[in-house]
Design a protein around this motif. Structure first.
Motif, PDB file in Angstrom:
ATOM      1  N   MET A 132      -8.233  -0.514  -2.956  1.00  0.00           N
ATOM      2  CA  MET A 132      -7.646   0.094  -2.020  1.00  0.00           C
ATOM      3  C   MET A 132      -6.170   0.754  -2.458  1.00  0.00           C
ATOM      4  N   PHE A 133      -5.799   0.764  -4.085  1.00  0.00           N
ATOM      5  CA  PHE A 133      -4.723   1.481  -3.773  1.00  0.00           C
ATOM      6  C   PHE A 133      -5.150   3.100  -4.182  1.00  0.00           C
ATOM      7  N   ALA A 134      -6.307   2.747  -4.679  1.00  0.00           N
ATOM      8  CA  ALA A 134      -6.943   4.210  -5.309  1.00  0.00           C
ATOM      9  C   ALA A 134      -7.233   5.188  -4.189  1.00  0.00           C
ATOM     10  N   ALA A 135      -7.650   4.491  -3.077  1.00  0.00           N
ATOM     11  CA  ALA A 135      -7.889   5.214  -1.581  1.00  0.00           C
ATOM     12  C   ALA A 135      -6.571   5.907  -1.063  1.00  0.00           C
ATOM     13  N   ALA A 136      -5.377   4.821  -1.049  1.00  0.00           N
ATOM     14  CA  ALA A 136      -4.224   5.298  -0.548  1.00  0.00           C
ATOM     15  C   ALA A 136      -3.316   6.384  -0.987  1.00  0.00           C
ATOM     16  N   ALA A 137      -3.787   6.975  -1.641  1.00  0.00           N
ATOM     17  CA  ALA A 137      -3.414   8.189  -2.558  1.00  0.00           C
ATOM     18  C   ALA A 137      -3.992   9.558  -2.084  1.00  0.00           C
ATOM     19  N   PHE A 138      -4.988   9.234  -1.574  1.00  0.00           N
ATOM     20  CA  PHE A 138      -6.378  10.504  -0.389  1.00  0.00           C
ATOM     21  C   PHE A 138      -6.325  10.174   0.832  1.00  0.00           C
ATOM     22  N   ILE A 139      -6.046   9.604   1.200  1.00  0.00           N
ATOM     23  CA  ILE A 139      -6.207   9.250   2.808  1.00  0.00           C
ATOM     24  C   ILE A 139      -4.956   8.623   3.530  1.00  0.00           C
ATOM     25  N   PRO A 140      -4.791   9.160   4.867  1.00  0.00           N
ATOM     26  CA  PRO A 140      -3.569   8.615   5.396  1.00  0.00           C
ATOM     27  C   PRO A 140      -3.704   6.848   5.430  1.00  0.00           C
ATOM     28  N   LEU A 141      -2.627   5.789   4.938  1.00  0.00           N
ATOM     29  CA  LEU A 141      -2.396   4.653   5.110  1.00  0.00           C
ATOM     30  C   LEU A 141      -3.014   4.203   6.240  1.00  0.00           C
ATOM     31  N   SER A 142      -3.062   4.631   8.007  1.00  0.00           N
ATOM     32  CA  SER A 142      -3.604   4.410   9.017  1.00  0.00           C
ATOM     33  C   SER A 142      -5.436   3.627   8.440  1.00  0.00           C
ATOM     34  N   ASP A 143      -5.518   4.811   7.727  1.00  0.00           N
ATOM     35  CA  ASP A 143      -7.047   5.373   7.388  1.00  0.00           C
ATOM     36  C   ASP A 143      -7.719   4.210   6.897  1.00  0.00           C
ATOM     37  N   ALA A 144      -6.906   3.878   5.946  1.00  0.00           N
ATOM     38  CA  ALA A 144      -6.672   3.287   4.692  1.00  0.00           C
ATOM     39  C   ALA A 144      -7.126   2.078   4.970  1.00  0.00           C
ATOM     40  N   THR A 145      -6.270   0.994   5.924  1.00  0.00           N
ATOM     41  CA  THR A 145      -5.869  -0.030   6.221  1.00  0.00           C
ATOM     42  C   THR A 145      -7.110  -0.525   7.564  1.00  0.00           C
ATOM     43  N   ALA A 146      -7.058   0.637   7.679  1.00  0.00           N
ATOM     44  CA  ALA A 146      -8.414   0.395   9.301  1.00  0.00           C
ATOM     45  C   ALA A 146      -9.883  -0.039   8.582  1.00  0.00           C
ATOM     46  N   ILE A 147     -10.134   1.088   7.841  1.00  0.00           N
ATOM     47  CA  ILE A 147     -11.814   0.847   7.342  1.00  0.00           C
ATOM     48  C   ILE A 147     -11.059  -0.426   6.536  1.00  0.00           C
ATOM     49  N   SER A 148     -10.697  -1.033   5.412  1.00  0.00           N
ATOM     50  CA  SER A 148     -10.023  -2.103   4.898  1.00  0.00           C
ATOM     51  C   SER A 148     -10.777  -3.394   5.862  1.00  0.00           C
ATOM     52  N   PHE A 149     -10.255  -3.432   7.123  1.00  0.00           N
ATOM     53  CA  PHE A 149     -10.313  -4.723   8.662  1.00  0.00           C
ATOM     54  C   PHE A 149     -11.887  -4.763   8.372  1.00  0.00           C
ATOM     55  N   THR A 206       1.156  -1.155  -0.132  1.00  0.00           N
ATOM     56  CA  THR A 206      -0.105  -0.181  -0.245  1.00  0.00           C
ATOM     57  C   THR A 206       0.715   1.005  -0.148  1.00  0.00           C
ATOM     58  N   LEU A 207       2.082   1.294   0.707  1.00  0.00           N
ATOM     59  CA  LEU A 207       3.244   2.107   0.773  1.00  0.00           C
ATOM     60  C   LEU A 207       3.185   2.536  -0.968  1.00  0.00           C
ATOM     61  N   LEU A 208       3.959   1.481  -1.026  1.00  0.00           N
ATOM     62  CA  LEU A 208       4.806   1.617  -2.809  1.00  0.00           C
ATOM     63  C   LEU A 208       3.173   2.000  -3.382  1.00  0.00           C
ATOM     64  N   ALA A 209       2.041   1.788  -3.522  1.00  0.00           N
ATOM     65  CA  ALA A 209       0.869   2.309  -4.753  1.00  0.00           C
ATOM     66  C   ALA A 209       0.438   3.897  -4.444  1.00  0.00           C
ATOM     67  N   LYS A 210       0.733   3.863  -2.678  1.00  0.00           N
ATOM     68  CA  LYS A 210       0.499   5.918  -3.133  1.00  0.00           C
ATOM     69  C   LYS A 210       2.151   6.400  -3.025  1.00  0.00           C
ATOM     70  N   ALA A 211       3.011   6.111  -2.736  1.00  0.00           N
ATOM     71  CA  ALA A 211       4.213   6.918  -3.588  1.00  0.00           C
ATOM     72  C   ALA A 211       3.662   6.336  -5.225  1.00  0.00           C
ATOM     73  N   ILE A 212       3.891   5.134  -5.986  1.00  0.00           N
ATOM     74  CA  ILE A 212       3.350   5.545  -7.828  1.00  0.00           C
ATOM     75  C   ILE A 212       1.695   6.556  -7.792  1.00  0.00           C
ATOM     76  N   GLY A 213       1.079   6.411  -7.236  1.00  0.00           N
ATOM     77  CA  GLY A 213      -0.090   7.245  -7.809  1.00  0.00           C
ATOM     78  C   GLY A 213      -0.213   8.558  -6.958  1.00  0.00           C
ATOM     79  N   THR A 214       0.138   9.481  -6.040  1.00  0.00           N
ATOM     80  CA  THR A 214       0.663  10.805  -5.636  1.00  0.00           C
ATOM     81  C   THR A 214       1.509  10.961  -6.511  1.00  0.00           C
ATOM     82  N   ALA A 226     -12.020   3.308   0.177  1.00  0.00           N
ATOM     83  CA  ALA A 226     -11.770   2.107   0.636  1.00  0.00           C
ATOM     84  C   ALA A 226     -12.595   2.375   1.616  1.00  0.00           C
ATOM     85  N   LEU A 227     -13.836   1.561   1.989  1.00  0.00           N
ATOM     86  CA  LEU A 227     -14.685   1.502   1.687  1.00  0.00           C
ATOM     87  C   LEU A 227     -15.293   0.604   1.209  1.00  0.00           C
ATOM     88  N   GLY A 228     -15.549   1.175   0.074  1.00  0.00           N
ATOM     89  CA  GLY A 228     -16.013   0.211  -1.494  1.00  0.00           C
ATOM     90  C   GLY A 228     -14.880  -1.052  -1.698  1.00  0.00           C
TER      91      GLY A 228
END
Length: 301
Positions: free
Chosen positions: A92-109, A27-35, A160-162
């Motif tokens: 999930m990869f799209a969400a990582a570009a918009f919100i903190p990774l911790s938020d995206a990960t938490a919602i994925s749970f 997810t970190l790498l996806a954020k780096a690529i997407g941002t 992330a909810l999706g």
């Protein structure tokens, strides 16, 4: 039929922790690529294509070396499962570009919560008050992360909810495959079908990656394959109710990665929402564990 491995709780816990660290890394790498941290931002569809492409190459190579016993796959169930997994990973990869990774990960749970809800109409399962209470608790945590008091709902949180909804629906088909096919076969077929879907989708948005982006895409695929392999083997060596709580450390890893690399540390709202989601998911997991969830399930898109 495959033969379950001998139980080894300590090794199962270690493998799960490693899987959590690796998955947070993807997810970190996806954020780096997407941002745009590595060049012109690439769309999430292209990032998920790289994930499936390189994961398939890694898993295919490992299977070629290990040569596990294969049976006839249930392609209809695999296709449904892989389609939902591809959609979940992409969102999930799209969400990582918009919100903190911790938020995206938490919602994925939330995915086991949605999986429980969908099991009612699709599998005919009956849900008692404990499981409904767990689901309600987790959904309250998600509502907190949506930050309603800010006057707007975070677009990344919706993505992330999706993702959680898709991955929760995927669990329905994972349950149907578990116990009927071996974990290596499930991984191979999942990534093969996922790669096919991703290849068809990426045609419409393809951009030529630079060298750094190619390296990051390859790393996402390798890390995802390694994470799936670790989690599959962990589930084969320990009960789901014991193994899965260790996977919640992905929240910690995501928060640390995001803070160190992007300088984005979880705030009070993030910590509160994540804590509530984990409490709800943990309660649901405890209840599911008492119902003896079969080992060997493979998740994560």
């Amino acid at each position: 039929m495959f033969h379950p491995r001998a139980q080894d709780p300590a090794l199962a816990a270690l493998l799960t922790l490693l899987a959590a660290a690796l998955l947070a890394g993807t997810t970190l790498l996806a954020k780096a690529i997407g941002t745009g941290a590595l060049g012109t931002p690439l769309p999430a569809l292209q990032i998920s294509h790289g994930r499936f492409l390189f994961a398939f190459l890694v898993i295919g190579t490992m299977i070629g070396v290990k040569r596990p016993r294969m049976t006839r796959p249930d392609f209809a169930t695999h296709t449904k499962r892989s389609s939902l997994g591809w959609a979940g990973v992409t969102l999930m990869f799209a969400a990582a570009a918009f919100i903190p990774l911790s938020d995206a990960t938490a919602i994925s749970f939330l995915n086991p919560v949605f999986g429980m809800m969908l099991a009612i109409p699709l599998l005919g399962e009956r849900v008692g008050p404990v499981r409904w209470a767990a689901a309600g608790t987790a959904l309250i945590g998600a509502a907190i992360l949506m930050r309603p008091g800010s006057g707007i709902v975070e677009f990344g949180a919706i993505l992330a909810l999706g993702a959680a909804l898709c991955l929760g629906a995927e669990l329905i088909f994972i349950k149907r495959l578990s116990g009927r096919e071996g974990p290596w076969q499930i991984l191979l077929v999942n990534n093969a079908i996922g790669l096919t879907i991703a290849s068809l989708a990426v045609v419409w948005v393809w951009q030529a990656p630079n060298a750094a982006q190619w390296a990051a895409l390859a790393a996402i695929g390798v890390l995802m394959a390694a994470a799936q392999t670790c989690f599959v083997n962990a589930m084969a060596r320990g009960d789901a109710s014991y193994v899965a709580p260790f996977f919640y450390t992905a929240l910690i890893f995501a928060g640390i990665y995001d803070g160190v690399v992007f300088g984005v540390w979880p705030d009070t709202v993030s910590l509160l929402g994540a804590a509530v989601i984990v409490c709800g998911a943990a309660l649901l997991l405890w209840r599911e564990g008492r119902r003896r969830v079969p080992p060997g399930s493979v998740s994560g898109g």
